[in-house]
Write a protein that holds these residues in place. Structure first.
Motif, short mmCIF file in Angstrom:
data_model
loop_
_atom_site.label_atom_id
_atom_site.label_comp_id
_atom_site.label_asym_id
_atom_site.label_seq_id
_atom_site.Cartn_x
_atom_site.Cartn_y
_atom_site.Cartn_z
N ASP A 246 97.20 122.62 74.31
CA ASP A 246 98.62 122.52 73.95
C ASP A 246 99.11 121.09 74.19
OD1 ASP A 246 98.83 122.26 76.65
OD2 ASP A 246 99.70 124.24 77.00
N LYS A 247 100.38 120.88 73.96
CA LYS A 247 100.91 119.51 74.02
C LYS A 247 100.64 118.87 75.40
CE LYS A 247 104.92 116.83 72.78
NZ LYS A 247 106.19 116.83 72.10
N ASN A 248 100.90 119.63 76.46
CA ASN A 248 100.71 119.06 77.80
C ASN A 248 99.26 118.68 78.05
OD1 ASN A 248 103.36 119.24 78.43
ND2 ASN A 248 103.19 121.30 79.35
N ARG A 249 98.37 119.57 77.64
CA ARG A 249 96.94 119.29 77.86
C ARG A 249 96.49 118.10 77.01
NH1 ARG A 249 93.10 118.04 80.23
NH2 ARG A 249 91.09 119.11 80.34
N LEU A 250 96.98 118.07 75.76
CA LEU A 250 96.58 116.96 74.88
C LEU A 250 97.07 115.62 75.41
CD1 LEU A 250 96.90 118.07 71.14
CD2 LEU A 250 94.86 117.29 72.34
N LYS A 251 98.25 115.64 76.04
CA LYS A 251 98.79 114.38 76.58
C LYS A 251 97.90 113.82 77.69
CE LYS A 251 103.76 114.33 75.90
NZ LYS A 251 105.00 114.83 76.49
N GLU A 252 97.18 114.74 78.35
CA GLU A 252 96.29 114.28 79.44
C GLU A 252 95.00 113.65 78.91
OE1 GLU A 252 97.54 117.93 82.47
OE2 GLU A 252 95.60 117.94 81.46
N ILE A 253 94.66 113.97 77.66
CA ILE A 253 93.38 113.48 77.12
C ILE A 253 93.50 111.98 76.82
CG2 ILE A 253 91.75 113.69 75.16
CD1 ILE A 253 91.79 116.18 77.00
N ASN A 254 92.65 111.19 77.50
CA ASN A 254 92.73 109.74 77.25
C ASN A 254 91.48 109.18 76.60
OD1 ASN A 254 90.93 109.73 79.33
ND2 ASN A 254 92.39 109.03 80.89
N ARG A 255 90.49 110.03 76.37
CA ARG A 255 89.33 109.59 75.58
C ARG A 255 88.64 110.80 74.95
NH1 ARG A 255 84.21 107.37 78.15
NH2 ARG A 255 85.49 105.81 79.18
N ILE A 256 88.03 110.52 73.81
CA ILE A 256 87.32 111.59 73.11
C ILE A 256 85.88 111.13 72.89
CG2 ILE A 256 87.19 112.90 70.93
CD1 ILE A 256 90.24 112.72 70.76
N GLN A 257 84.96 112.03 73.13
CA GLN A 257 83.55 111.73 72.84
C GLN A 257 83.04 112.79 71.88
OE1 GLN A 257 81.92 111.82 76.80
NE2 GLN A 257 82.59 109.72 77.24
N ILE A 258 82.42 112.32 70.80
CA ILE A 258 81.84 113.27 69.84
C ILE A 258 80.33 113.19 69.98
CG2 ILE A 258 81.66 113.94 67.42
CD1 ILE A 258 84.31 112.57 66.87
N ILE A 259 79.69 114.35 70.19
CA ILE A 259 78.23 114.34 70.30
C ILE A 259 77.64 115.35 69.30
CG2 ILE A 259 77.79 113.37 72.57
CD1 ILE A 259 78.22 115.90 73.87
N ALA A 260 76.57 114.93 68.66
CA ALA A 260 75.98 115.75 67.60
C ALA A 260 74.64 115.15 67.20
CB ALA A 260 76.92 115.78 66.39
N CYS A 261 73.95 115.82 66.29
CA CYS A 261 72.66 115.32 65.79
C CYS A 261 72.64 115.37 64.26
CB CYS A 261 71.51 116.22 66.26
SG CYS A 261 71.41 116.40 68.03
N GLY A 262 71.81 114.54 63.67
CA GLY A 262 71.55 114.60 62.23
C GLY A 262 72.80 114.48 61.39
N THR A 263 72.93 115.37 60.43
CA THR A 263 74.07 115.35 59.53
C THR A 263 75.38 115.56 60.30
OG1 THR A 263 72.79 115.99 57.61
CG2 THR A 263 75.10 116.65 57.61
N SER A 264 75.33 116.41 61.31
CA SER A 264 76.55 116.65 62.10
C SER A 264 77.02 115.38 62.79
CB SER A 264 76.29 117.73 63.15
OG SER A 264 75.89 118.92 62.53
N LEU A 265 76.06 114.54 63.17
CA LEU A 265 76.42 113.26 63.79
C LEU A 265 77.20 112.40 62.79
CD1 LEU A 265 76.06 111.28 66.22
CD2 LEU A 265 73.98 110.48 65.10
N HIS A 266 76.77 112.44 61.54
CA HIS A 266 77.48 111.65 60.53
C HIS A 266 78.91 112.17 60.33
CE1 HIS A 266 73.27 110.52 58.89
NE2 HIS A 266 73.61 109.81 59.94
N ALA A 267 79.07 113.48 60.41
CA ALA A 267 80.43 114.03 60.34
C ALA A 267 81.23 113.50 61.53
CB ALA A 267 80.39 115.56 60.35
N GLY A 268 80.57 113.39 62.67
CA GLY A 268 81.23 112.85 63.87
C GLY A 268 81.67 111.41 63.67
N PHE A 269 80.84 110.61 63.00
CA PHE A 269 81.23 109.20 62.75
C PHE A 269 82.49 109.14 61.89
CE2 PHE A 269 76.59 107.94 63.46
CZ PHE A 269 76.86 107.35 64.69
N VAL A 270 82.56 110.02 60.88
CA VAL A 270 83.78 110.05 60.06
C VAL A 270 84.96 110.44 60.97
CG1 VAL A 270 84.95 111.12 58.08
CG2 VAL A 270 82.49 110.68 57.97
N GLY A 271 84.68 111.40 61.87
CA GLY A 271 85.71 111.89 62.79
C GLY A 271 86.33 110.78 63.62
N LYS A 272 85.52 109.82 64.04
CA LYS A 272 86.04 108.71 64.86
C LYS A 272 87.16 107.98 64.10
CE LYS A 272 84.60 104.15 66.52
NZ LYS A 272 85.16 104.04 67.86
#
Ligand code: G6P
Length: 613
Positions: A291-317
């Motif tokens: 929720d909004k309060n929890r999201l406000k606490e998030i100060n970094r995001i890490q995306i981890i994946a392999c293969g094609t999913s990793l490429h989706a992660g790069f777009v995600g960044k």
């Protein structure tokens, strides 16, 4: 990554096992085998190569005479030892009274093998699995109880496994256990099933029990007894499987991959229908617990994946940083797990996985959970192990993908990431204008995808023209750089042509040395911030006589002549363009591989689910 099945009941086991294995072929196709319990022995049938070889072999032996009601089966993706008959599972003890199938890797098999060999035990195969068969048999000789023998053995093993084991003295019984590899028990009426994955058993039952790590099950036609690691009786609940029996049909397409490419407009339509109806209402994501309060606490995001999913992660960044301003890193799971990564309760970790069972990603997610990070899993399999590890879940809902090369699941992952980024921005009340613009673009996607697909005949012509080249470079900048990576990966995977994805601006720092008229350069161009820059890089390639192929929504008149060929896609904002550009590259890779006569749906050496690290 190897598939295992088991059956004990009132019906003919061999038919059920072969049918089950046919639904697990996406996990490997190096060899297959079944073991069937007979009166006073176990009969084993194996064949190298695809499952059809085993089926042919059994036909020769007149399958009608095989009437066993209890058996286990295996389909292999080779890790230890060549994909030969001798290395095919099931593996047995020396006397042949005990046999097993295994998915996973026994990391300390060498030391166990040395120890057993020093005591005179002879091995037939080069596999890690055979040590487990020999060791369980030794323990069985002492305990005369298969569950105890398996339990004693797994305590000595390191690594990952799902085992189904039979002993000729334990009639109608399969003992099963797992650690860091999938295995479920299908619950039937006077019959029970075991399988690495749901499609293998869904035709027979919709009820299943999931085993936890290190639990051991004794499965008989009328009973399932599950023990915890400490020997106490477990009470795993019976769950209802979320699948309809699948008609795995190509629907008239030559390959599943082509069918899945053409399903993409509908995949996007479904996702939109479910989650995004218009530009003006906020997105709500039921299984996302931020929720909004929890999201406000998030100060970094890490995306981890392999293969094609990793490429989706790069777009995600690109999308997430642009919409939310939260610093986002992307890393292959296999790298993430072997360094001291920084994650804490203010970190959001997004694990992306089509299958939900990729071993590297599972290990990485288990690590970050211990550090207190919030885990969001983006997966096509909401019943998978990764989904079960999640704090928040995004089910991408692309439907079963059969072809080993991922296509529609990638597009569905991109959609999920767009929607999640929008959700974050809306929840945090930031960037409303950009959010509205992206929503608008997403809503236009299905129709634009249809237009891209209508270009298939032209892309097929191009594929024919370029199928003779041995090397390709794919270039792009910005949010389409991951599209270049994914396009090159598709071509490599299914045609075995050497293709490299590169940031266009980096061409001049090395790869340009390789350019001449034998090296086509495929450039992805979108009208927008980086158009002129990519075009300059195209000029540089043209000056080195490289054959230039453009995939673009716009090419200005003065540059058209430098392109040997180009494919135009509909107008689309840069931010959402990866969802269209990739479809051209999927079709190009498919048609080149098909023209070269490759095994498109089951490329050599690959598997759809990689359950080993
Ligand atoms: C295998 C498949 C790839 C897939 C990768 C990650 O290598 O062949 O198509 O992208 O695993 O799988 P996941 O299920 O985690 O997305």
């Amino acid at each position: 990554m190897c598939g295992i099945v088991g059956y004990t009941g009132i019906n003919n086991a061999v038919d059920i096992l072969l049918d089950g294995l046919s639904h697990l072929e996406y996990r490997g196709y190096d060899s297959s085998g079944v073991a069937l319990m007979a009166e006073d022995k176990i009969n084993i049938y194996k064949a190298p190569g695809k499952l059809s070889n085993l089926i042919d072999k059994l036909k020769e032996q007149d399958k009608k005479n095989i009437t066993s009601k209890t058996g286990i089966g295996h389909i292999r993706w080779a890790t230890h030892g060549l994909p030969t008959l001798v290395n095919a599972h099931p593996h047995s003890c020396t006397c042949g009274g005990l046999t097993l199938v295994h998915n996973g890797i026994i990391e300390n098999y060498k030391e166990i093998k040395d120890e057993l060999e020093s005591k005179g035990v002879k091995f037939d195969s080069q596999t890690d699995t055979e040590v487990a068969a020999k060791l369980i048999a030794q323990n069985y000789a002492m305990t005369k109880d298969l569950v105890s023998a398996v339990s004693q053995t797994t305590k000595k093993l390191k690594g990952a496994w799902a085992f189904c084991v039979m002993h000729k003295n334990e009639k109608e019984t399969i003992v099963a256990t797992r650690k860091n590899a999938p295995l479920l028990i299908g619950v039937g009426d006077k019959e029970n099933f075991l399988a690495s994955d749901i499609p293998a058993i869904i035709k027979y039952t919709k009820k299943a029990i999931y085993l936890n790590d290190n639990q051991i099950a004794r499965v008989k036609p009328n009973s399932i007894e599950i023990l915890n690691e400490d020997g106490t009786l477990a009470q795993n609940k019976i769950e209802y499987l979320p699948f309809e029996p699948m008609a795995l049909s190509k629907m008239g397409y030559k390959h599943f991959m082509l069918k899945e490419i053409f399903e993409q407009p509908d995949v996007v339509r479904n996702i939109l229908q479910d989650k995004l109806h218009d530009e003006f209402n906020k997105i709500s994501l039921d299984d996302v617990k931020l929720d909004k309060n929890r999201l406000k606490e998030i100060n970094r995001i890490q995306i981890i994946a392999c293969g094609t999913s990793l490429h989706a992660g790069f777009v995600g960044k690109y999308i997430i940083e642009d919409l939310t301003g939260i610093p986002t890193d992307v890393e292959p799971s296999s790298e993430y797990i072997y360094r001291n990564t920084i994650a804490d309760e203010n970190t959001l970790v997004i694990g992306i996985s089509q299958s939900g069972e990729t071993a590297d990603t599972i290990t990485a997610i288990k690590q970050v959970k211990q550090k207190g990070a919030h885990v969001l899993i983006v997966t096509n399999r909401k019943e998978s192990l990764l989904a079960r590890l999640s704090d928040s879940l995004f089910h991408v809902n692309a439907g079963i993908e059969v072809s080993v090369a991922a296509t529609k699941s990638y597009l569905a992952q991109l959609m999920s990431i767009y929607l999640f980024a929008i959700y974050m921005a809306e929840t945090l009340d930031i960037n409303p204008k950009k959010v509205q613009e992206i929503k608008h673009e997403l809503l236009t996607l299905p129709a634009k995808l249809e237009i891209v697909l209508s270009n298939a005949p032209k892309i097929r012509e191009l594929a024919k023209k370029y199928s003779g080249y041995k090397n390709f470079i794919f270039i792009a900048r910005g949010i389409n750089y991951p599209t270049a990576l994914e396009g090159a990966l598709k071509l490599k995977e299914i045609s075995y042509i050497n293709a490299t994805g590169y940031p266009a601006g980096e061409l001049k720092h090395g790869p340009i040395a390789m350019l001449d008229d034998t090296m086509p350069v495929l450039a992805i161009l979108n009208e927008g911030m980086v158009y002129d820059k990519v075009m300059s890089n195209c000029e540089e390639a043209y000056a080195r006589q490289a054959k230039l192929i453009g995939v673009a929504n716009f090419i200005d008149d003065k540059h058209k002549n430098i392109f040997e060929d180009y494919i135009l896609i509909p107008q689309i904002k840069d931010m959402v363009s990866p969802a269209l550009n990739i479809v051209v590259l999927q079709l190009l890779a498919y048609n080149i591989a098909e023209y070269l006569g490759k095994d498109v749906d089951q490329p050599r050496n690959l598997a759809k689910s990689v359950t080993v690290e």
